[in-house]
Design a protein around this motif. Structure first.
Motif, PDB file in Angstrom:
ATOM      1  N   ASN A 121       1.709  -1.856 -15.414  1.00 22.30           N
ATOM      2  CA  ASN A 121       0.337  -2.339 -15.242  1.00 22.30           C
ATOM      3  C   ASN A 121       0.291  -3.622 -14.436  1.00 22.30           C
ATOM      4  O   ASN A 121      -0.618  -3.836 -13.631  1.00 22.30           O
ATOM      5  CB  ASN A 121      -0.325  -2.552 -16.610  1.00 22.30           C
ATOM      6  CG  ASN A 121      -0.421  -1.252 -17.386  1.00 22.30           C
ATOM      7  OD1 ASN A 121      -0.077  -0.197 -16.860  1.00 22.30           O
ATOM      8  ND2 ASN A 121      -0.860  -1.326 -18.626  1.00 22.30           N
ATOM      9  N   ARG A 122       1.283  -4.506 -14.626  1.00 19.74           N
ATOM     10  CA  ARG A 122       1.239  -5.777 -13.930  1.00 19.74           C
ATOM     11  C   ARG A 122       1.844  -5.698 -12.527  1.00 19.74           C
ATOM     12  O   ARG A 122       1.333  -6.279 -11.598  1.00 19.74           O
ATOM     13  CB  ARG A 122       1.945  -6.848 -14.763  1.00 19.74           C
ATOM     14  CG  ARG A 122       1.537  -8.257 -14.321  1.00 19.74           C
ATOM     15  CD  ARG A 122       2.253  -9.358 -15.077  1.00 19.74           C
ATOM     16  NE  ARG A 122       2.137  -9.236 -16.514  1.00 19.74           N
ATOM     17  CZ  ARG A 122       2.817 -10.005 -17.362  1.00 19.74           C
ATOM     18  NH1 ARG A 122       3.651 -10.924 -16.900  1.00 19.74           N
ATOM     19  NH2 ARG A 122       2.699  -9.842 -18.664  1.00 19.74           N
ATOM     20  N   PHE A 123       2.969  -4.943 -12.430  1.00 27.10           N
ATOM     21  CA  PHE A 123       3.697  -4.962 -11.156  1.00 27.10           C
ATOM     22  C   PHE A 123       3.716  -3.607 -10.424  1.00 27.10           C
ATOM     23  O   PHE A 123       4.177  -3.537  -9.293  1.00 27.10           O
ATOM     24  CB  PHE A 123       5.140  -5.422 -11.385  1.00 27.10           C
ATOM     25  CG  PHE A 123       5.255  -6.773 -12.041  1.00 27.10           C
ATOM     26  CD1 PHE A 123       4.685  -7.898 -11.454  1.00 27.10           C
ATOM     27  CD2 PHE A 123       5.922  -6.922 -13.243  1.00 27.10           C
ATOM     28  CE1 PHE A 123       4.789  -9.157 -12.044  1.00 27.10           C
ATOM     29  CE2 PHE A 123       6.031  -8.177 -13.847  1.00 27.10           C
ATOM     30  CZ  PHE A 123       5.462  -9.295 -13.248  1.00 27.10           C
ATOM     31  N   GLY A 124       3.286  -2.533 -11.110  1.00 21.02           N
ATOM     32  CA  GLY A 124       3.220  -1.231 -10.454  1.00 21.02           C
ATOM     33  C   GLY A 124       4.550  -0.512 -10.275  1.00 21.02           C
ATOM     34  O   GLY A 124       4.698   0.352  -9.411  1.00 21.02           O
ATOM     35  N   TYR A 125       5.527  -0.853 -11.124  1.00 21.81           N
ATOM     36  CA  TYR A 125       6.878  -0.305 -10.959  1.00 21.81           C
ATOM     37  C   TYR A 125       7.063   1.061 -11.618  1.00 21.81           C
ATOM     38  O   TYR A 125       8.050   1.275 -12.329  1.00 21.81           O
ATOM     39  CB  TYR A 125       7.900  -1.261 -11.577  1.00 21.81           C
ATOM     40  CG  TYR A 125       8.082  -2.582 -10.842  1.00 21.81           C
ATOM     41  CD1 TYR A 125       7.872  -2.692  -9.472  1.00 21.81           C
ATOM     42  CD2 TYR A 125       8.484  -3.708 -11.543  1.00 21.81           C
ATOM     43  CE1 TYR A 125       8.060  -3.912  -8.823  1.00 21.81           C
ATOM     44  CE2 TYR A 125       8.675  -4.931 -10.903  1.00 21.81           C
ATOM     45  CZ  TYR A 125       8.453  -5.024  -9.546  1.00 21.81           C
ATOM     46  OH  TYR A 125       8.644  -6.222  -8.921  1.00 21.81           O
ATOM     47  N   ILE A 126       6.173   2.004 -11.373  1.00 15.18           N
ATOM     48  CA  ILE A 126       6.281   3.297 -12.057  1.00 15.18           C
ATOM     49  C   ILE A 126       7.524   4.071 -11.613  1.00 15.18           C
ATOM     50  O   ILE A 126       8.170   4.747 -12.415  1.00 15.18           O
ATOM     51  CB  ILE A 126       4.991   4.139 -11.899  1.00 15.18           C
ATOM     52  CG1 ILE A 126       5.094   5.453 -12.683  1.00 15.18           C
ATOM     53  CG2 ILE A 126       4.662   4.400 -10.433  1.00 15.18           C
ATOM     54  CD1 ILE A 126       5.158   5.299 -14.179  1.00 15.18           C
ATOM     55  N   ASP A 127       7.904   3.945 -10.319  1.00 11.22           N
ATOM     56  CA  ASP A 127       9.117   4.630  -9.858  1.00 11.22           C
ATOM     57  C   ASP A 127      10.359   4.075 -10.557  1.00 11.22           C
ATOM     58  O   ASP A 127      11.296   4.816 -10.868  1.00 11.22           O
ATOM     59  CB  ASP A 127       9.292   4.475  -8.342  1.00 11.22           C
ATOM     60  CG  ASP A 127       8.239   5.257  -7.574  1.00 11.22           C
ATOM     61  OD1 ASP A 127       7.529   6.067  -8.198  1.00 11.22           O
ATOM     62  OD2 ASP A 127       8.116   5.037  -6.359  1.00 11.22           O
ATOM     63  N   ASP A 128      10.363   2.774 -10.758  1.00  9.95           N
ATOM     64  CA  ASP A 128      11.475   2.151 -11.482  1.00  9.95           C
ATOM     65  C   ASP A 128      11.607   2.742 -12.885  1.00  9.95           C
ATOM     66  O   ASP A 128      12.698   3.088 -13.332  1.00  9.95           O
ATOM     67  CB  ASP A 128      11.250   0.641 -11.640  1.00  9.95           C
ATOM     68  CG  ASP A 128      11.534  -0.123 -10.366  1.00  9.95           C
ATOM     69  OD1 ASP A 128      11.190   0.383  -9.290  1.00  9.95           O
ATOM     70  OD2 ASP A 128      12.110  -1.225 -10.471  1.00  9.95           O
TER      71      ASP A 128
END
Lengths: 241, 241
Positions: B210-217
């Protein structure tokens, strides 16, 4: 809603310093058996329970107040004390109007740690007094820390299950962003139908039942609302709130 | 069988001192994202990963060894570093034959704590290198501590889930009397069918996605055996074992 108070679960006394205990209700949880025994004693009419850190202090203070020096170390009656840490010992005919001076391996120590960290609104919780604890938290509407006593600073599951039971009942009224709380409620909701059977998976069950034969204690300690009183900490005493 | 080695799970760096790390394999677990990133970098041909405690040390050592100063503080790229703590940054075309000097909030700190406590057989574990870790533990046949990095000493569920995945695969070969391990395996086995959906319940998921958008991570960090290498700690370096 951002105006809900927060709720966190501390899984061990070694983690309690991570939480802000100021203006917070701290629920001390030591299911096997300190906080269950405190509930039993107060429910059966004890005047108060004085939690103390050491066996020598329990003996000294019990003499000063004319109380009963009780407790355990490593799950068994500590030398020099007249009574142990079993809730079954504190029937009404024995404990009514008496003061219990109690020292235990984990629960009483954690209570004093919370005091040192600035907590000023402390209650003790266990399955036998689940409803009273939940009602108090709903009434206080304050930030809350569910503080598990564990076993010698290690995580244990029975205290976590009780934290989960509290969360399961009151979560709609709190803002909860805490993996410990999520896990606690998950473990509770998935196993609440038969906590006594589930308890056979726990290390402390084996310590108490296989080594000492305390199966009645375990059954009592996992029964919801069988000694439904609120132990409130005031001026060194736990009293029925 | 009493001759099986023991296995314990430490749920937080603040609990690691409770376990005997001598003659013990210690698995450092920091699923989001340090140990997943270490697996990715070594799997993609990095010469080694040097875990360091501070940003200044990362910059200093990277200059000395001609390596890449990388890491994060509070989930984002730390000031003064050229690369972050995302496994997606360390593709083969970038990292092959290079040295990664990595500092992170939780995982690299825990590794150094284990060293200070006398650990001399340290590997790092994450879902991308689950099989390699399990195979190593089965081969070593030594007492084992699965050491979760958590978040700033607080419990987190993703590291616990990985501990559960290891236990689920190797438990028949170890003597396990540890509520943390039981809980870890329970949470894993009940949610392994869709870890990515389950992860939405975790505080760290919200921090990263939610904060950084790191869904792929997150997806990479929860995929079993996608970078199946064994990061072994030797003389200050993590190298592919």
């Amino acid at each position: 809603m951002n105006d809900k108070p927060t709720l966190y679960t501390s899984l061990s006394p070694a983690l309690i310093h991570l939480y802000d205990l100021q203006d917070t209700v701290v629920v001390i949880i030591d299911v096997f058996r300190a906080t269950s025994t405190i509930a039993a004693a107060l429910h059966n009419g004890a005047g108060s329970v004085i939690p103390v850190d050491s066996v020598s202090e329990a003996i000294k203070i019990s003499k000063e107040v004319g109380g009963i020096a009780a407790g355990e170390r490593d799950g068994k009656l500590a030398e020099g004390l007249s009574h142990g840490n079993s809730p079954m010992e504190y029937k009404r005919e024995f404990i009514e109007d008496k003061v219990l001076v109690l020292t235990t391996t984990n629960g009483t120590r954690l209570l004093h740690m919370a005091l040192e960290l600035g907590a000023d609104d402390i209650v003790t919780g266990s399955f036998p007094n689940l409803s009273s604890v939940c009602n108090y938290l709903l009434q206080q509407k304050k930030n809350t820390v569910l503080a598990c006593a564990g076993w010698k600073d290690k995580f244990n599951l029975e205290d976590t299950l009780f934290a989960g039971a509290v969360i399961n009942r009151i979560k709609d009224h709190f803002s909860i962003h805490c993996d410990s709380s999520f896990m606690a409620e998950y473990m509770y909701t998935h196993n609440k139908a038969d906590l006594l059977s589930f308890a056979k998976n726990l290390t402390h069950y084996h310590r108490l039942v296989n080594r000492f034969g305390y199966i009645d204690d375990i059954a009592f300690c996992l029964e919801e609302d069988s000694a439904d009183v609120l132990p409130l900490y005031k001026d060194g005493h736990l009293v029925a709130g």
